[in-house]
Each structure stands twice: as C-alpha cells, then as structure tokens.
Design a protein around this motif. Structure first.
Motif, PDB file in Angstrom:
ATOM      1  N   LEU A  16       1.067  -1.285   0.041  1.00 39.19           N
ATOM      2  CA  LEU A  16       0.034  -0.135  -0.044  1.00 39.19           C
ATOM      3  C   LEU A  16       0.896   1.235   0.086  1.00 39.19           C
ATOM      4  O   LEU A  16       0.558   2.198  -0.572  1.00 39.19           O
ATOM      5  CB  LEU A  16      -1.108  -0.135   1.228  1.00 39.19           C
ATOM      6  CG  LEU A  16      -1.974  -1.088   1.209  1.00 39.19           C
ATOM      7  CD1 LEU A  16      -2.871  -1.040   2.411  1.00 39.19           C
ATOM      8  CD2 LEU A  16      -2.933  -1.082   0.026  1.00 39.19           C
ATOM      9  N   ARG A  46       0.545   4.138  -2.890  1.00 39.49           N
ATOM     10  CA  ARG A  46       0.598   5.786  -2.325  1.00 39.49           C
ATOM     11  C   ARG A  46       1.843   6.470  -3.045  1.00 39.49           C
ATOM     12  O   ARG A  46       1.599   7.471  -3.392  1.00 39.49           O
ATOM     13  CB  ARG A  46       0.667   5.827  -0.573  1.00 39.49           C
ATOM     14  CG  ARG A  46      -0.565   5.472   0.070  1.00 39.49           C
ATOM     15  CD  ARG A  46      -0.614   6.036   1.500  1.00 39.49           C
ATOM     16  NE  ARG A  46       0.489   5.094   2.084  1.00 39.49           N
ATOM     17  CZ  ARG A  46      -0.223   3.890   2.585  1.00 39.49           C
ATOM     18  NH1 ARG A  46      -1.212   3.492   2.831  1.00 39.49           N
ATOM     19  NH2 ARG A  46       0.847   3.317   3.367  1.00 39.49           N
ATOM     20  N   ASP A  98       0.926   7.183  -6.594  1.00 37.80           N
ATOM     21  CA  ASP A  98      -0.525   7.723  -6.917  1.00 37.80           C
ATOM     22  C   ASP A  98      -1.321   6.610  -7.565  1.00 37.80           C
ATOM     23  O   ASP A  98      -1.938   6.568  -8.595  1.00 37.80           O
ATOM     24  CB  ASP A  98      -0.458   8.791  -7.774  1.00 37.80           C
ATOM     25  CG  ASP A  98       0.013   9.990  -6.940  1.00 37.80           C
ATOM     26  OD1 ASP A  98      -0.283   9.996  -5.926  1.00 37.80           O
ATOM     27  OD2 ASP A  98       0.774  10.881  -7.590  1.00 37.80           O
ATOM     28  N   GLY A  99      -0.797   5.144  -7.060  1.00 38.09           N
ATOM     29  CA  GLY A  99      -1.750   3.848  -7.531  1.00 38.09           C
ATOM     30  C   GLY A  99      -1.127   3.225  -9.059  1.00 38.09           C
ATOM     31  O   GLY A  99      -1.713   2.395  -9.714  1.00 38.09           O
ATOM     32  N   ASP A 143      -0.235  -1.005  -8.338  1.00 36.06           N
ATOM     33  CA  ASP A 143      -1.449  -1.190  -7.543  1.00 36.06           C
ATOM     34  C   ASP A 143      -1.531  -2.856  -7.098  1.00 36.06           C
ATOM     35  O   ASP A 143      -1.300  -3.593  -7.910  1.00 36.06           O
ATOM     36  CB  ASP A 143      -2.436  -0.900  -8.375  1.00 36.06           C
ATOM     37  CG  ASP A 143      -3.970  -1.025  -7.859  1.00 36.06           C
ATOM     38  OD1 ASP A 143      -3.934  -1.729  -6.844  1.00 36.06           O
ATOM     39  OD2 ASP A 143      -4.825  -0.554  -8.461  1.00 36.06           O
ATOM     40  N   TRP A 165      -7.017   0.206  -4.430  1.00 38.68           N
ATOM     41  CA  TRP A 165      -6.322  -0.068  -3.445  1.00 38.68           C
ATOM     42  C   TRP A 165      -6.585   0.683  -2.180  1.00 38.68           C
ATOM     43  O   TRP A 165      -6.286   0.275  -1.207  1.00 38.68           O
ATOM     44  CB  TRP A 165      -4.798   0.110  -3.697  1.00 38.68           C
ATOM     45  CG  TRP A 165      -4.542   1.331  -4.090  1.00 38.68           C
ATOM     46  CD1 TRP A 165      -4.713   1.746  -5.524  1.00 38.68           C
ATOM     47  CD2 TRP A 165      -3.961   2.708  -3.639  1.00 38.68           C
ATOM     48  NE1 TRP A 165      -4.399   3.154  -5.775  1.00 38.68           N
ATOM     49  CE2 TRP A 165      -4.056   3.597  -4.542  1.00 38.68           C
ATOM     50  CE3 TRP A 165      -3.684   2.701  -2.362  1.00 38.68           C
ATOM     51  CZ2 TRP A 165      -3.538   4.872  -4.014  1.00 38.68           C
ATOM     52  CZ3 TRP A 165      -3.301   3.980  -1.839  1.00 38.68           C
ATOM     53  CH2 TRP A 165      -3.252   5.054  -2.968  1.00 38.68           C
ATOM     54  N   ARG A 166      -7.067   2.052  -2.355  1.00 38.95           N
ATOM     55  CA  ARG A 166      -7.707   2.830  -1.240  1.00 38.95           C
ATOM     56  C   ARG A 166      -8.588   2.127  -0.423  1.00 38.95           C
ATOM     57  O   ARG A 166      -8.604   2.422   0.893  1.00 38.95           O
ATOM     58  CB  ARG A 166      -7.956   3.914  -1.917  1.00 38.95           C
ATOM     59  CG  ARG A 166      -7.011   4.911  -2.321  1.00 38.95           C
ATOM     60  CD  ARG A 166      -7.685   6.301  -2.998  1.00 38.95           C
ATOM     61  NE  ARG A 166      -6.785   7.009  -3.941  1.00 38.95           N
ATOM     62  CZ  ARG A 166      -6.274   6.906  -5.081  1.00 38.95           C
ATOM     63  NH1 ARG A 166      -6.687   6.050  -5.752  1.00 38.95           N
ATOM     64  NH2 ARG A 166      -5.294   7.697  -5.644  1.00 38.95           N
ATOM     65  N   GLU A 167      -9.347   0.929  -0.805  1.00 44.77           N
ATOM     66  CA  GLU A 167     -10.251   0.409  -0.035  1.00 44.77           C
ATOM     67  C   GLU A 167      -9.746  -0.627   0.746  1.00 44.77           C
ATOM     68  O   GLU A 167     -10.436  -1.415   1.360  1.00 44.77           O
ATOM     69  CB  GLU A 167     -11.407  -0.003  -0.854  1.00 44.77           C
ATOM     70  CG  GLU A 167     -12.079   1.117  -1.633  1.00 44.77           C
ATOM     71  CD  GLU A 167     -13.110   0.599  -2.512  1.00 44.77           C
ATOM     72  OE1 GLU A 167     -13.909  -0.212  -2.415  1.00 44.77           O
ATOM     73  OE2 GLU A 167     -13.305   1.326  -3.693  1.00 44.77           O
TER      74      GLU A 167
END
Length: 323
Positions: free
Chosen positions: A89, A93, A96-97, A100, A136-138
C-alpha cells in the motif's frame, strides 16, 4: 571456482561466501562472510518459506488466498502478511496508484491463475477481465487483520520478492551480525550491522535470468547498502485470447504496460522502494525518466530497441564497469 551442492539443493561457494538456489518459482542468491554462509543460507531459506506460505497467490493454503477468498471481511493474519500489505500500500501511495496491489483479479482473468511455469503459452480462451480493476484505497490493514474490498484481490507481484529480500537480509544481520546481500528474483538488498561498513557488491544486470545464463549482453555495477531492483517485460509473457500479456499491468487501463521500456533498474533505501520505482517506471512509459529524475532516483532504463537512458543520480551513484 569449485562448488559444493548441499543436500537441500543449495549450491555453496564457501570460499567466496556465496550461495544460490531456486525457490518460489525464481532464484535466490546470498553473499556474506564465508564463516557465516551456512547459517545465513538457513535463515534466508526459512524466511523465503514463510513468505511463500503467507503471500503466495497460487497456494490455496496461503494466508493471502484466505484473505482474497473473504472479500469485505477482516481476516486474522500473521505479522508477516500485515507487513507485506503495508509495504504494497505504501508503494501504491508513493506512485499515486501506478503500482497497484489489487490487480489480482485482472491477472487471473488474463490467465495468470497458477504458477507461471504452468500458465499455457498460448491459450485461445478469451480473457475474463473485471470491469473496474484496482481499488487499493479500500484495502484495510491493522496490526492483526487484512480486509480486501469486494471485487478485488491482492497480488504482491510488484513488491513481494523485494519485501522478502529486505526481511531476509535484515534477519541475517540481526541474528548473525554480519553484512549480507540477498537477491530474490533480482530484487536485492545489501545490509550490515549498524556502524560497520558494508563491502560494495558487484551486480550483473540483464533483461532476465535466461539472458544472464545464456551469456547475453550485460552491465556490471557496484552497489552498497540499500536496495536494488530490476523490472522487465521480457519475462513472464503469455498469450490469452489472441492477445499478448505480461505480468506488469497498467492500473489505468487494466492492460499490460506497453511503454518503450523493456527493462528498468533502480536503487532505493530498501529493495521494496527500489522495486516500486522500477515497476512504476515501466508502467509510466514515456513519463518515467522525468518521474524518476524529479524524485532523485538512480535508475537505468533500457528500451525495446536497445536504447539506454539513465537518470542523473544513476551516473553519480553507479558508474558502470567499462568492461
């Protein structure tokens, strides 16, 4: 140079403090002081085995398989998997993805649903791709659990081997108090005890292991403490449904990265940081050189046509061996 093949398949060069073997579908190399070699090999092999049990996407009994099979629900996992998720993760970050870790469903849909050696080189079946790759943010991780969102699955293809190299090298330093180089599939970490110099290590670069073993064109550089990684689209390639695939995906499209770079090598403070940079560069394509330069990353990029580009930090940090 003489070598001794150990019963477990490890090839030892005790006079040079070097060993190599194959594991988790790739190769492992260790260099350390001759007197510590056997113990270092045991420690690295144990870490590699633990990483396989925790992180493998192809073992139904792995912790990762259990997490991916339980979307939307927290799954109790080991500290090793927690660390791997946090590293993945952080890579997302930092880029910026672009790097991923939630593209596992895309790889499965494209046919990379088993150990690479078992993937058909040309499967006429159509790819079954998810409609919205990457979330990935989830992903949620705490000190003991990991939760993936519905419709996603984790894959550590970009950071897993580097994470293992970092963990193995630091384990050797902590347990044995000696400097060490650990390379797992080309993701490399050099480390040593605090306050003691780490001997620089020569490293030979090629597009993939087959090139190196066949005596193809290579470049030798000398690296010190830190991480070093190479990402390439020349290996792990297959066809599915009449389309060429490889394992480095562009999360913006859900398709294989199709930029100009065949191979990118980068340095970082850890192997995971180096691999994050090299993977991002392959995916970013034409934007890669500026992206790496802006971040002060030492990197060497080789295009499909053989053109070589380097960042300013590479030239200052790693002058190439003229031989």
């Amino acid at each position: 140079m003489t070598s001794v093949a150990a019963p477990d398949g490890v090839t030892l060069h005790p006079e040079h403090g070097a060993a190599s073997w194959r594991a988790i579908g790739t190769y492992v190399d260790v260099r350390t002081t001759p007197e510590a070699l056997t113990d270092a090999v045991d420690l690295v092999a144990a870490v590699v085995d633990e990483v396989d049990v925790a992180l493998s996407r192809f073992r139904p009994d792995s912790e990762l398989a259990l997490v991916n099979a339980s979307p939307g629900r927290p799954v109790l996992v080991s500290p090793l998997l927690v660390g791997a998720v946090r590293v993945a993760l952080e890579a997302a970050r930092e880029t910026d993805g672009i790097v991923d870790p939630t593209l596992g469903e895309v790889l499965v849909g494209a046919g990379y649903d088993r150990t690479y050696a078992l993937v058909p080189s040309d499967d006429p079946s159509p790819a079954a791709l998810p409609s919205a790759p990457g979330s990935w943010r989830e992903v949620h991780v705490d000190d003991s659990t990991v939760t993936v969102p519905p419709g996603a699955s984790l894959d550590f293809g970009a950071t897993g081997k580097a994470y293992a190299a970092d963990l193995a090298a630091l384990t050797v330093v902590e347990e044995l108090g000696v400097p060490v180089l650990v390379s797992i599939g080309g993701d490399l970490r050099v480390a040593g005890p605090t306050g003691r110099p780490v001997p620089p290590q020569p490293v030979r670069l090629g597009h993939n292991l087959a090139d190196l073993e066949a005596g193809g064109a290579t470049t030798t550089v000398t690296v010190g403490a830190g991480g070093f990684a190479t990402s390439s689209v020349s290996a792990r390639r297959w066809r599915r449904g009449g389309r060429q695939w490889h394992h480095l995906l562009d999360p913006r499209t859900g398709s294989p990265a199709d930029g100009p770079w065949r191979t990118v090598t980068a340095l970082g403070h850890t192997a995971a940081a180096a691999n994050t940079a090299s993977t991002a560069a392959v995916v970013l394509g034409e934007q890669a050189l500026g992206w790496l330069t802006d971040r002060g990353v030492a990197a060497r990029l080789v295009a499909h046509d053989g053109r070589v580009a380097t960042t300013p930090a590479w030239t200052l940090t790693l002058p190439e061996d003229p031989r």
